[in-house]
Motif scaffolding. Structure first.
Motif, PDB file in Angstrom:
ATOM      1  N   GLU A 145       0.711   4.978  -6.843  1.00  0.00           N
ATOM      2  CA  GLU A 145      -0.691   4.776  -7.203  1.00  0.00           C
ATOM      3  C   GLU A 145      -1.547   5.981  -6.800  1.00  0.00           C
ATOM      4  OE1 GLU A 145      -0.825  -0.110  -7.167  1.00  0.00           O
ATOM      5  OE2 GLU A 145      -2.034   0.999  -5.722  1.00  0.00           O
ATOM      6  N   GLU A 163      -0.496  -8.351 -11.562  1.00  0.00           N
ATOM      7  CA  GLU A 163      -0.948  -7.393 -10.562  1.00  0.00           C
ATOM      8  C   GLU A 163       0.126  -7.128  -9.516  1.00  0.00           C
ATOM      9  OE1 GLU A 163      -4.606  -9.686 -12.014  1.00  0.00           O
ATOM     10  OE2 GLU A 163      -2.492 -10.080 -11.614  1.00  0.00           O
ATOM     11  N   THR A 221      -6.911   1.619  -6.312  1.00  0.00           N
ATOM     12  CA  THR A 221      -6.178   0.427  -5.867  1.00  0.00           C
ATOM     13  C   THR A 221      -5.521   0.657  -4.518  1.00  0.00           C
ATOM     14  OG1 THR A 221      -4.313   1.255  -7.167  1.00  0.00           O
ATOM     15  CG2 THR A 221      -5.707  -0.420  -8.193  1.00  0.00           C
ATOM     16  N   TYR A 222      -5.414   1.895  -4.081  1.00  0.00           N
ATOM     17  CA  TYR A 222      -4.785   2.228  -2.809  1.00  0.00           C
ATOM     18  C   TYR A 222      -5.850   2.338  -1.705  1.00  0.00           C
ATOM     19  CZ  TYR A 222      -6.317   6.762  -4.645  1.00  0.00           C
ATOM     20  OH  TYR A 222      -7.063   7.776  -5.186  1.00  0.00           O
ATOM     21  N   ARG A 244       0.930  -8.331  -2.248  1.00  0.00           N
ATOM     22  CA  ARG A 244       0.113  -8.207  -3.467  1.00  0.00           C
ATOM     23  C   ARG A 244       0.037  -9.547  -4.204  1.00  0.00           C
ATOM     24  NH1 ARG A 244      -1.268  -3.715  -6.874  1.00  0.00           N
ATOM     25  NH2 ARG A 244      -1.149  -2.492  -4.943  1.00  0.00           N
TER      26      ARG A 244
END
Length: 382
Positions: free
Chosen positions: A338, A313, A353-354, A132
């Motif tokens: 998430e 993030e 986001t996944y 990430r």
């Protein structure tokens, strides 16, 4: 807060990993599990501390009041199991691959969207904090233009001719083994970090063991157990143990990936090197808490996983301070955090986001084109 009720289908290697990760998230309860053999199902449920065991998947969906189901079975069952759950209004988290054909995956994408249900694919490699962090740094321009990407995913669990698993059988796993099994993770994380799309592929496969010895009695994956000679049957193998793939990206630049499941000593090693116009990032999943940052005119750097040093993030997928290592089991916990935020809301967020079913479809398309390239011995456009 009301508990979210979950069932897990499949309790081989990855199913229990899902269960363990789910239990690390507050207010999620694994209430049922599916295993196709009734006598074993009850025993496994006791071992895993799950109250209800089913040898009939449809019956489990009918009898349990489920919010979400995790499909962790062999590949050939993913499509029907995911479809049935969606039709019953149940959110779905599916192991990769999403299905065994592009057409099946397209149907699941459309069904999930029409039902307005949460849909996710377990591309958990995205949830290593360093991954990430690399993505975020690239988005903020620190990496610069990407010049090249080199990646590999190496394992040794199929090193011996006596190593055997359902993934070797095309009717259960599909036409590809190493690329579909681990190459899918590698290509997903490459596109995820880089923001680039693979546009063309040139593939070359190798089947090291053209005949394998299939156990005539059950042996758990990764168990390392050996049977007697009379306990095996010779089986011809038509899927790849090893593959190399040249890549062309939509920015005009190039890359290469290599996958192998017959690399002695490499237990589960995904390695990436992304070279940009400003610096280079190098990361390995067997040392998941360290990022090497290469420089031309100043000293190279080693960034340790540390939320106090990370972009916001990336901090969102870190649970512990620097020096307190996080690894493979934590990736599932982070992805489920998430996903289940949307499950609790009852629908997917506008921009999840996944990884969702569309990401699973993308990887099936890539795998199909890679298999096609190997057969044609030519470049194939995605």
């Amino acid at each position: 807060m009301e508990k979210i009720k979950v069932a897990v289908a499949g309790v081989g290697f990855i199913g229990p990993a899902h269960i363990e990760a789910l239990r690390r998230i507050p207010n999620i309860e694994v209430v049922a599990m599916f295993h196709p053999f009734e006598d074993e199902a009850k025993e496994k449920a006791i071992d895993l501390g799950i109250p209800n065991a089913y040898a009939d998947y449809a019956a489990m969906l009918d009898k349990e009041e489920l919010d979400c189901v995790h499909v962790c079975t062999p590949n050939n069952l993913h499509f029907e199991m995911s479809k049935l759950a969606l039709e019953k209004g149940i959110h779905v988290v599916c192991e990769k691959p999403l299905a065994t054909t592009v057409a099946e995956a397209e149907e699941l994408v459309a069904l999930a969207e029409s039902k307005g249900l949460v849909n996710a694919v377990h591309f958990n490699i995205r949830y290593y904090p360093i991954v990430r962090q690399m993505k975020t740094l690239r988005e903020k321009g620190q990496l610069g233009e990407i010049y090249s990407i080199m990646g590999s995913y190496l394992q040794d669990w199929l090193f011996l001719e006596t190593d055997y698993n359902w993934r070797l059988e095309p009717d259960k796993s599909g036409d590809s083994k190493a690329i579909a099994d681990i190459g899918s993770h590698l290509m997903d994380v490459i596109e995820y970090i880089s923001g680039l799309k693979i546009t063309q592929v040139m593939a070359d496969f190798s089947t090291i063991h053209k005949t394998r010895k299939k156990p005539l009695k059950p042996v758990e994956t990764y168990s390392g157990k050996m049977l007697k000679p009379e306990d095996y049957a010779d089986v011809p193998i038509n899927t790849e143990d090893y593959a190399s793939v040249l890549l062309r990206f939509d920015n005009g630049n190039k890359g290469v990936v290599t996958v192998s499941q017959v690399a002695a000593g490499r237990k589960n090693r995904l390695s990436l090197e992304i070279a940009g116009s400003n610096e280079t990032y190098s990361w390995c999943s067997e040392s998941p808490n360290d990022l090497w940052i290469g420089k031309r005119d100043t000293p190279n750097q080693m960034l340790m996983r540390d939320p106090s040093l990370f972009e916001a993030e990336a901090r969102s997928v870190v649970s512990f301070p620097g020096g307190h290592n996080e690894g493979f089991p934590d990736t599932s916990k982070q992805i489920f955090k998430e996903i289940y935020a949307d499950v609790r809301a009852g629908k997917p967020s506008a921009n999840p986001t996944y990884p969702v079913f569309k990401d699973g479809l993308r990887e099936l398309l890539l795998c199909d084109k890679i298999v096609e390239s190997h057969k044609k011995e030519a470049w194939v456009t995605i």
